[in-house]
Design a protein around this motif. Structure first.
Motif, PDB file in Angstrom:
ATOM      1  N   SER A 217       5.239   7.630  -8.363  1.00 28.00           N
ATOM      2  CA  SER A 217       4.337   8.435  -9.236  1.00 28.00           C
ATOM      3  C   SER A 217       3.966   7.392 -10.409  1.00 28.00           C
ATOM      4  O   SER A 217       3.139   7.683 -11.234  1.00 28.00           O
ATOM      5  CB  SER A 217       5.157   9.653  -9.839  1.00 28.00           C
ATOM      6  OG  SER A 217       6.437   9.114 -10.343  1.00 28.00           O
ATOM      7  N   LYS A 218       4.518   6.165 -10.648  1.00 30.39           N
ATOM      8  CA  LYS A 218       4.457   5.297 -11.782  1.00 30.39           C
ATOM      9  C   LYS A 218       2.971   4.673 -11.329  1.00 30.39           C
ATOM     10  O   LYS A 218       2.250   4.527 -12.435  1.00 30.39           O
ATOM     11  CB  LYS A 218       5.364   4.103 -11.577  1.00 30.39           C
ATOM     12  CG  LYS A 218       5.194   3.098 -12.517  1.00 30.39           C
ATOM     13  CD  LYS A 218       6.403   2.117 -12.710  1.00 30.39           C
ATOM     14  CE  LYS A 218       6.339   0.951 -11.576  1.00 30.39           C
ATOM     15  NZ  LYS A 218       7.393   0.008 -11.723  1.00 30.39           N
ATOM     16  N   TYR A 219       2.385   4.469 -10.248  1.00 29.67           N
ATOM     17  CA  TYR A 219       1.187   4.158  -9.779  1.00 29.67           C
ATOM     18  C   TYR A 219       0.208   5.403  -9.869  1.00 29.67           C
ATOM     19  O   TYR A 219      -0.336   5.427  -8.414  1.00 29.67           O
ATOM     20  CB  TYR A 219       1.047   3.253  -8.830  1.00 29.67           C
ATOM     21  CG  TYR A 219       2.083   2.076  -8.824  1.00 29.67           C
ATOM     22  CD1 TYR A 219       1.535   0.978  -9.698  1.00 29.67           C
ATOM     23  CD2 TYR A 219       3.155   1.983  -8.265  1.00 29.67           C
ATOM     24  CE1 TYR A 219       2.243  -0.115  -9.980  1.00 29.67           C
ATOM     25  CE2 TYR A 219       3.976   0.691  -8.364  1.00 29.67           C
ATOM     26  CZ  TYR A 219       3.726  -0.281  -9.237  1.00 29.67           C
ATOM     27  OH  TYR A 219       4.658  -1.406  -9.492  1.00 29.67           O
ATOM     28  N   ASP A 220      -0.023   6.215 -10.526  1.00 31.67           N
ATOM     29  CA  ASP A 220      -0.695   7.345 -10.386  1.00 31.67           C
ATOM     30  C   ASP A 220      -2.526   7.198 -10.255  1.00 31.67           C
ATOM     31  O   ASP A 220      -2.959   6.472 -11.170  1.00 31.67           O
ATOM     32  CB  ASP A 220      -0.644   8.381 -11.646  1.00 31.67           C
ATOM     33  CG  ASP A 220      -0.441   9.750 -11.061  1.00 31.67           C
ATOM     34  OD1 ASP A 220      -0.775   9.982  -9.682  1.00 31.67           O
ATOM     35  OD2 ASP A 220      -0.010  10.690 -12.046  1.00 31.67           O
TER      36      ASP A 220
ATOM     37  N   VAL B 127       0.724  -0.975  -0.101  1.00 29.21           N
ATOM     38  CA  VAL B 127      -0.054  -0.093  -0.124  1.00 29.21           C
ATOM     39  C   VAL B 127       0.925   1.179  -0.053  1.00 29.21           C
ATOM     40  O   VAL B 127       0.499   2.198  -0.745  1.00 29.21           O
ATOM     41  CB  VAL B 127      -0.862  -0.155   1.145  1.00 29.21           C
ATOM     42  CG1 VAL B 127      -1.479   1.207   1.300  1.00 29.21           C
ATOM     43  CG2 VAL B 127      -2.017  -0.806   0.970  1.00 29.21           C
ATOM     44  N   PHE B 128       1.937   1.343   0.924  1.00 27.64           N
ATOM     45  CA  PHE B 128       2.702   2.345   1.066  1.00 27.64           C
ATOM     46  C   PHE B 128       3.493   2.717  -0.445  1.00 27.64           C
ATOM     47  O   PHE B 128       3.645   3.637  -0.791  1.00 27.64           O
ATOM     48  CB  PHE B 128       3.761   2.202   1.884  1.00 27.64           C
ATOM     49  CG  PHE B 128       4.845   3.481   1.736  1.00 27.64           C
ATOM     50  CD1 PHE B 128       4.443   4.649   2.484  1.00 27.64           C
ATOM     51  CD2 PHE B 128       6.166   3.246   1.411  1.00 27.64           C
ATOM     52  CE1 PHE B 128       5.387   5.637   2.555  1.00 27.64           C
ATOM     53  CE2 PHE B 128       7.027   4.390   1.467  1.00 27.64           C
ATOM     54  CZ  PHE B 128       6.661   5.457   2.283  1.00 27.64           C
ATOM     55  N   THR B 129       4.083   1.646  -1.008  1.00 29.98           N
ATOM     56  CA  THR B 129       4.812   1.656  -2.387  1.00 29.98           C
ATOM     57  C   THR B 129       3.799   2.485  -3.320  1.00 29.98           C
ATOM     58  O   THR B 129       4.094   3.061  -4.342  1.00 29.98           O
ATOM     59  CB  THR B 129       5.211   0.399  -2.943  1.00 29.98           C
ATOM     60  OG1 THR B 129       5.993  -0.218  -1.872  1.00 29.98           O
ATOM     61  CG2 THR B 129       5.794   0.379  -4.190  1.00 29.98           C
ATOM     62  N   VAL B 130       2.631   1.720  -3.532  1.00 31.72           N
ATOM     63  CA  VAL B 130       1.777   2.283  -4.605  1.00 31.72           C
ATOM     64  C   VAL B 130       1.291   3.693  -4.303  1.00 31.72           C
ATOM     65  O   VAL B 130       0.790   4.234  -5.262  1.00 31.72           O
ATOM     66  CB  VAL B 130       0.196   1.239  -4.787  1.00 31.72           C
ATOM     67  CG1 VAL B 130      -0.906   2.062  -5.437  1.00 31.72           C
ATOM     68  CG2 VAL B 130       0.826  -0.046  -5.058  1.00 31.72           C
TER      69      VAL B 130
END
Length: 150
Positions: free
Chosen positions: A31-34, A24-27
């Motif tokens: 910015s790749k997972y906008d 969850v923190f990574t997503v």
């Protein structure tokens, strides 16, 4: 040290929670997972839905409709030859679902030709949703299509 089944379950549960929190923190931070909205002002857009459906129906009722072709040069919007090109006004909106920064609009400006070309160099590869809003002889039309560019 011997680990009993209760301690094993607690350890497994803790590792699973750590994995989910990391994901969850990574997503959320990358910015790749906008996570963007499809339409900025959703409720204002929804209020004009009946008008949009009328314009779509107007386009569907045409005997000869504009054709959107994807070819080596780019995307071509070809209007029927029976239309007077100087009476066609409107815009073509290209929407990239995966990246809002690639969205753009082109005004429909036809001289003597009945074809509008959107060059391939201004299109990234992948899926494009095309909304063509136009007027002809005082009547509004809306055509929607999805095109995949390679």
């Amino acid at each position: 040290m011997k680990i009993n089944w209760g301690t094993g379950i607690v350890i497994a549960f803790g590792l699973f929670m750590t994995f989910i929190l990391f994901f969850v923190f990574t997503v959320q931070s990358d910015s790749k997972y906008d996570n963007e909205l499809v339409v900025e002002e959703y409720y204002k857009h929804d209020a004009h839905f009946a008008e949009e459906m009328t314009r779509i129906q107007n386009a569907a009722d045409l005997a000869q409709r504009p054709i959107i072709n994807n070819n080596a040069n780019g995307i071509e919007v070809e209007f029927p030859k029976t239309f007077e090109t100087n009476k066609i006004k409107g815009k073509v909106s290209l929407y990239r679902p995966s990246n809002k920064k690639l969205d753009f609009e082109i005004p429909i400006s036809l001289s003597n030709a009945t074809t509008l070309l959107i060059p391939k160099k201004s299109l990234a590869g992948g899926r494009w949703d095309i909304n063509m809003e136009w007027q002809y002889n005082g009547k509004s039309y809306l055509s929607k299509e999805t095109v995949y560019v390679r």
